[in-house]
Design an enzyme around this catalytic site. Structure first.
Site, PDB file in Angstrom:
ATOM      1  CB  SER A 199     -13.235  -5.454   6.858  1.00  0.00           C
ATOM      2  OG  SER A 199     -12.189  -4.947   6.075  1.00  0.00           O
ATOM      3  CB  THR A 258     -10.607  -8.570   0.287  1.00  0.00           C
ATOM      4  OG1 THR A 258      -9.198  -8.455   0.445  1.00  0.00           O
ATOM      5  CG2 THR A 258     -11.074  -9.919   0.811  1.00  0.00           C
ATOM      6  CE  LYS A 296      -8.815  -5.375  -2.880  1.00  0.00           C
ATOM      7  NZ  LYS A 296      -7.761  -4.477  -2.409  1.00  0.00           N
ATOM      8  CG  ASN A 299     -11.839  -1.188  -1.988  1.00  0.00           C
ATOM      9  OD1 ASN A 299     -12.495  -0.326  -2.553  1.00  0.00           O
ATOM     10  ND2 ASN A 299     -11.133  -0.946  -0.902  1.00  0.00           N
ATOM     11  N   GLY A 348       1.654  -4.314  -9.064  1.00  0.00           N
ATOM     12  CA  GLY A 348       0.393  -5.006  -8.765  1.00  0.00           C
ATOM     13  C   GLY A 348      -0.764  -4.027  -8.537  1.00  0.00           C
ATOM     14  CG  MET A 394       3.981  -8.890   3.174  1.00  0.00           C
ATOM     15  SD  MET A 394       2.386  -8.185   2.712  1.00  0.00           S
ATOM     16  CE  MET A 394       1.293  -9.485   3.204  1.00  0.00           C
TER      17      MET A 394
HETATM   18  P1  NAP Z   1       0.847  -8.227  -5.459  1.00  0.00           P
HETATM   19  O1  NAP Z   1       0.011  -7.963  -6.663  1.00  0.00           O
HETATM   20  O2  NAP Z   1       0.963  -9.599  -4.955  1.00  0.00           O
HETATM   21  O3  NAP Z   1       2.359  -7.721  -5.708  1.00  0.00           O
HETATM   22  C1  NAP Z   1       2.683  -6.433  -6.073  1.00  0.00           C
HETATM   23  C2  NAP Z   1       3.921  -6.415  -6.964  1.00  0.00           C
HETATM   24  O4  NAP Z   1       5.091  -6.668  -6.209  1.00  0.00           O
HETATM   25  C3  NAP Z   1       3.944  -7.458  -8.063  1.00  0.00           C
HETATM   26  O5  NAP Z   1       3.167  -7.030  -9.144  1.00  0.00           O
HETATM   27  C4  NAP Z   1       5.425  -7.557  -8.373  1.00  0.00           C
HETATM   28  O6  NAP Z   1       5.793  -6.553  -9.319  1.00  0.00           O
HETATM   29  C5  NAP Z   1       6.077  -7.228  -7.039  1.00  0.00           C
HETATM   30  N1  NAP Z   1       6.538  -8.454  -6.394  1.00  0.00           N
HETATM   31  C6  NAP Z   1       5.799  -9.534  -6.044  1.00  0.00           C
HETATM   32  N2  NAP Z   1       6.574 -10.484  -5.475  1.00  0.00           N
HETATM   33  C7  NAP Z   1       7.830  -9.968  -5.478  1.00  0.00           C
HETATM   34  C8  NAP Z   1       9.094 -10.471  -5.065  1.00  0.00           C
HETATM   35  N3  NAP Z   1       9.202 -11.681  -4.516  1.00  0.00           N
HETATM   36  N4  NAP Z   1      10.175  -9.673  -5.227  1.00  0.00           N
HETATM   37  C9  NAP Z   1      10.077  -8.426  -5.776  1.00  0.00           C
HETATM   38  N5  NAP Z   1       8.903  -7.915  -6.206  1.00  0.00           N
HETATM   39  C10 NAP Z   1       7.813  -8.673  -6.052  1.00  0.00           C
HETATM   40  O7  NAP Z   1       0.384  -7.338  -4.265  1.00  0.00           O
HETATM   41  P2  NAP Z   1      -0.593  -6.069  -4.168  1.00  0.00           P
HETATM   42  O8  NAP Z   1      -1.966  -6.540  -3.959  1.00  0.00           O
HETATM   43  O9  NAP Z   1      -0.312  -5.103  -5.266  1.00  0.00           O
HETATM   44  O10 NAP Z   1      -0.082  -5.488  -2.765  1.00  0.00           O
HETATM   45  C11 NAP Z   1       1.250  -5.009  -2.611  1.00  0.00           C
HETATM   46  C12 NAP Z   1       1.522  -4.681  -1.158  1.00  0.00           C
HETATM   47  O11 NAP Z   1       0.649  -3.651  -0.715  1.00  0.00           O
HETATM   48  C13 NAP Z   1       1.305  -5.855  -0.202  1.00  0.00           C
HETATM   49  O12 NAP Z   1       2.312  -5.827   0.754  1.00  0.00           O
HETATM   50  C14 NAP Z   1      -0.038  -5.565   0.432  1.00  0.00           C
HETATM   51  O13 NAP Z   1      -0.123  -6.085   1.734  1.00  0.00           O
HETATM   52  C15 NAP Z   1       0.000  -4.053   0.474  1.00  0.00           C
HETATM   53  N6  NAP Z   1      -1.354  -3.459   0.485  1.00  0.00           N
HETATM   54  C16 NAP Z   1      -1.672  -2.651   1.526  1.00  0.00           C
HETATM   55  C17 NAP Z   1      -2.918  -2.056   1.575  1.00  0.00           C
HETATM   56  C18 NAP Z   1      -3.242  -1.163   2.736  1.00  0.00           C
HETATM   57  O14 NAP Z   1      -4.413  -0.830   2.930  1.00  0.00           O
HETATM   58  N7  NAP Z   1      -2.269  -0.716   3.488  1.00  0.00           N
HETATM   59  C19 NAP Z   1      -3.847  -2.285   0.549  1.00  0.00           C
HETATM   60  C20 NAP Z   1      -3.477  -3.114  -0.524  1.00  0.00           C
HETATM   61  C21 NAP Z   1      -2.220  -3.710  -0.540  1.00  0.00           C
HETATM   62  P3  NAP Z   1       6.816  -6.886 -10.501  1.00  0.00           P
HETATM   63  O15 NAP Z   1       6.524  -8.281 -10.951  1.00  0.00           O
HETATM   64  O16 NAP Z   1       6.496  -5.859 -11.527  1.00  0.00           O
HETATM   65  O17 NAP Z   1       8.208  -6.741  -9.943  1.00  0.00           O
END
Ligand code: NAP
Length: 284
Positions: free
Chosen positions: A21, A66, A70, A91, A132, A197
């Site tokens: 950012s 971030t 958030k 955000n 998430g 990732m």
């Molecule tokens: P998070 O809260 O850490 O995880 C999202 C969900 O993934 C969790 O609620 C869980 O759902 C599932 N999960 C977590 N660990 C897992 C595992 N080991 N195996 C299977 N499922 C798993 O992450 P987030 O902040 O929502 O972000 C999710 C993804 O989006 C990340 O890769 C992040 O980098 C990406 N992202 C990208 C942007 C962008 O601008 N491109 C913005 C934000 C986030 P359950 O427990 O319900 O299964």
């Protein structure tokens, strides 16, 4: 040049050292001729309120927020946009004469990445993997675009159910077990889990070749690596793929618009310009 009139912006989070950012926004100010500067501050949760007081006292124009703040940040703001409220995450903060407004630009970036590819979202069938913050933002964006149905896949179905309750039990939403994805048809399948990732490289939450049809779009919110295992499998199966880079870029562009409404030249400051800056800075 930084002088007495320089407008200040920042990122609040922890850790923040690897954030793109500051690079993106400072490059934008430079290119657009806006006298502003953007810094990243590593703020522990215990100091969040003090940092917000600091923004007000020092007259910051705004900030990004971030992980992990958030949700926590919302209690310290004066107004929260209704979509940010629904998503349960802010955000982007805008300081308008000492009153702090909270927005969420993740869901706007998520949708813009589809719109610039002319994806027609009306009435489509969507599968989203994970429950998430990113999943939540994506779902709110998709509901605003009037999609047909959204099936939420979770390792614990009750988490999907809780998410649906937070989203006012919208009738388009269902919470399902992962196994059931293989017996259904979707137009759009979204990976909103961290699988793919670091430290989960090479892992996909589903076997992509068993899901969807030729025209199904596989959208991974991950942007680093640019091709996750989920997208690699989709490419090998000759499906349409999209990674999270445009979402990331457009959440930043929307934040800029909130801070400097009217000063953003759409032609000058667009996805292509941001991509060039990120390439120059070796971020992509
Ligand atoms: P998070 O809260 O850490 O995880 C999202 C969900 O993934 C969790 O609620 C869980 O759902 C599932 N999960 C977590 N660990 C897992 C595992 N080991 N195996 C299977 N499922 C798993 O992450 P987030 O902040 O929502 O972000 C999710 C993804 O989006 C990340 O890769 C992040 O980098 C990406 N992202 C990208 C942007 C962008 O601008 N491109 C913005 C934000 C986030 P359950 O427990 O319900 O299964």
């Amino acid at each position: 040049m930084i002088n007495g009139k320089t407008k200040l912006l920042c990122l609040l989070g922890t850790p923040v050292a690897h954030s793109f950012s500051p690079i993106m926004h400072n490059a934008a100010f430079n290119k657009l001729g806006i006298n502003a500067s953007y810094m990243a501050f590593d703020i522990p949760t215990s100091d969040l309120q003090k940092s917000i007081d600091g923004l007000k006292v020092m007259g910051f124009v705004g900030a990004n927020v971030t992980s992990p703040h958030k949700l926590e940040i919302m209690q310290y703001l004066d107004h929260i946009d209704e979509n940010a409220q629904l998503i349960g995450a802010v955000n982007t903060i805008v300081n308008r004469e000492g009153i702090l407004y909270g927005y969420n630009t993740d869901y706007l970036g998520f949708i813009e990445a589809l719109k610039i590819r002319n994806v027609d979202l009306e009435n489509i069938r969507v599968a989203i993997l994970g429950t998430g913050g990113a999943a939540q933002a994506s779902i709110v964006g998709l509901l605003n675009e009037n999609v047909g149905i959204i099936d939420i896949f979770s390792r614990h179905v009750n988490k999907g159910q809780e998410l649906i309750e937070k989203l006012n039990n919208n009738e388009k939403l269902s919470a399902l077990e992962y196994d059931t994805i293989y017996s259904k048809s979707y137009d759009l399948v979204i990976n909103a889990t961290p699988l793919g990732m670091h430290p989960y490289e090479g892992i996909s939450p589903i076997e992509v070749d068993k899901v969807g049809e030729d025209k199904t779009i596989f959208y991974d919110l991950i942007y680093n690596p640019s091709e996750s295992e989920f997208l690699r499998q989709a490419r090998v199966s000759k499906r349409i793929t999209l990674n999270g880079l445009d979402m990331l870029i457009y959440q930043g562009i929307y934040a800029l618009k909130f801070w400097f409404d009217g000063l953003i030249d759409e032609e000058l400051w667009n996805q292509k310009t941001v991509l060039e800056i990120l390439k120059e800075a070796n971020i992509i």
